[in-house]
Design a protein around this motif. Structure first.
Motif, PDB file in Angstrom:
ATOM      1  N   ASP A   1     -18.489 -28.045  -9.487  1.00 49.70           N
ATOM      2  CA  ASP A   1     -19.478 -29.121  -9.399  1.00 49.70           C
ATOM      3  C   ASP A   1     -18.830 -30.483  -9.217  1.00 49.70           C
ATOM      4  O   ASP A   1     -19.450 -31.406  -8.686  1.00 49.70           O
ATOM      5  N   ASP A   2     -17.595 -30.625  -9.668  1.00 51.97           N
ATOM      6  CA  ASP A   2     -16.905 -31.916  -9.596  1.00 51.97           C
ATOM      7  C   ASP A   2     -16.279 -32.191  -8.235  1.00 51.97           C
ATOM      8  O   ASP A   2     -15.974 -33.333  -7.912  1.00 51.97           O
ATOM      9  N   LEU A   3     -16.076 -31.161  -7.426  1.00 53.57           N
ATOM     10  CA  LEU A   3     -15.443 -31.361  -6.122  1.00 53.57           C
ATOM     11  C   LEU A   3     -16.309 -32.266  -5.248  1.00 53.57           C
ATOM     12  O   LEU A   3     -17.535 -32.272  -5.375  1.00 53.57           O
TER      13      LEU A   3
ATOM     14  N   MET B   1      -7.616 -16.568  -3.355  1.00 50.60           N
ATOM     15  CA  MET B   1      -9.061 -16.385  -3.217  1.00 50.60           C
ATOM     16  C   MET B   1      -9.655 -17.661  -2.622  1.00 50.60           C
ATOM     17  O   MET B   1      -9.284 -18.772  -3.023  1.00 50.60           O
ATOM     18  N   VAL B   2     -10.550 -17.482  -1.672  1.00 48.77           N
ATOM     19  CA  VAL B   2     -11.163 -18.604  -0.964  1.00 48.77           C
ATOM     20  C   VAL B   2     -12.661 -18.632  -1.286  1.00 48.77           C
ATOM     21  O   VAL B   2     -13.311 -17.583  -1.306  1.00 48.77           O
ATOM     22  N   PHE B   3     -13.176 -19.824  -1.505  1.00 50.47           N
ATOM     23  CA  PHE B   3     -14.585 -19.984  -1.861  1.00 50.47           C
ATOM     24  C   PHE B   3     -15.463 -19.764  -0.642  1.00 50.47           C
ATOM     25  O   PHE B   3     -15.312 -20.449   0.369  1.00 50.47           O
ATOM     26  N   LYS B   4     -16.365 -18.792  -0.728  1.00 52.17           N
ATOM     27  CA  LYS B   4     -17.287 -18.484   0.370  1.00 52.17           C
ATOM     28  C   LYS B   4     -18.734 -18.649  -0.094  1.00 52.17           C
ATOM     29  O   LYS B   4     -19.662 -18.382   0.660  1.00 52.17           O
ATOM     30  N   GLY B   5     -18.914 -19.085  -1.336  1.00 52.35           N
ATOM     31  CA  GLY B   5     -20.259 -19.241  -1.895  1.00 52.35           C
ATOM     32  C   GLY B   5     -20.875 -20.567  -1.490  1.00 52.35           C
ATOM     33  O   GLY B   5     -20.388 -21.260  -0.605  1.00 52.35           O
ATOM     34  N   SER B   6     -21.958 -20.904  -2.147  1.00 53.60           N
ATOM     35  CA  SER B   6     -22.599 -22.198  -1.893  1.00 53.60           C
ATOM     36  C   SER B   6     -22.589 -23.004  -3.182  1.00 53.60           C
ATOM     37  O   SER B   6     -22.584 -22.446  -4.275  1.00 53.60           O
ATOM     38  N   ARG B   7     -22.558 -24.340  -3.011  1.00 50.55           N
ATOM     39  CA  ARG B   7     -22.518 -25.200  -4.196  1.00 50.55           C
ATOM     40  C   ARG B   7     -23.774 -26.039  -4.264  1.00 50.55           C
ATOM     41  O   ARG B   7     -24.373 -26.407  -3.360  1.00 50.55           O
TER      42      ARG B   7
END
Length: 144
Positions: free
Chosen positions: A95-97, A138-144
């Motif tokens: 959330d902070d990114l 590991m690479v983030f593929k989700g949604s924020r």
């Protein structure tokens, strides 16, 4: 007993010392990571401290790299594991990114891959060793 889990971004020396003490306990003492590998990029990282009922319990950080945004040094003290601290830390760091953070990645210890997978991280590439511990990128593929 109700566990009041709080995760905050920290930058003052007293809170940073709590972060570093957690990392020292988890990585250097418990996992036998070489201390010289543990303390790097501190001044260019955004640090987080997790507390449970006011007690220091976990830590993490993120930093911008040439590749994107790297999430690092997730650590939860043994007595606080299994209480939701790690999930709270991962969510707070994500959330902070910055809103425009495109490429988000981390190097996950094999036993922590399931945690990161719940947040939309996907393993890429071969298993590798870092500080004597097996990891996957590991690479983030989700949604924020």
């Amino acid at each position: 007993m109700n566990n009041d889990i709080r995760v905050t971004k920290v930058s003052n020396p007293a809170d940073l010392e709590k972060v570093f003490a957690i990392r020292r306990e988890v990585f250097v003492v418990e996992q036998n990571c070489p201390p010289e590998l543990e303390w790097e990029n501190e001044d260019v990282s955004i640090h987080f401290l997790a507390t449970v009922n006011g007690e220091p319990a976990g830590a993490a950080r993120w930093r911008k790299t040439d590749n994107g945004y790297k999430l690092e040094r997730f650590a939860v003290l043994k007595q606080f594991r299994g209480k939701g601290v790690a999930q709270a830390v991962v969510q707070t760091v994500l959330d902070d990114l910055p809103a425009d953070a495109g490429y988000i990645y981390l190097n996950a210890q094999v036993q922590a891959m399931g945690l990161y997978g719940k947040f939309g991280f996907v393993a890429e590439g071969p298993e590798f060793e870092e500080a004597g511990i097996q990891h996957y990128k590991m690479v983030f593929k989700g949604s924020r």
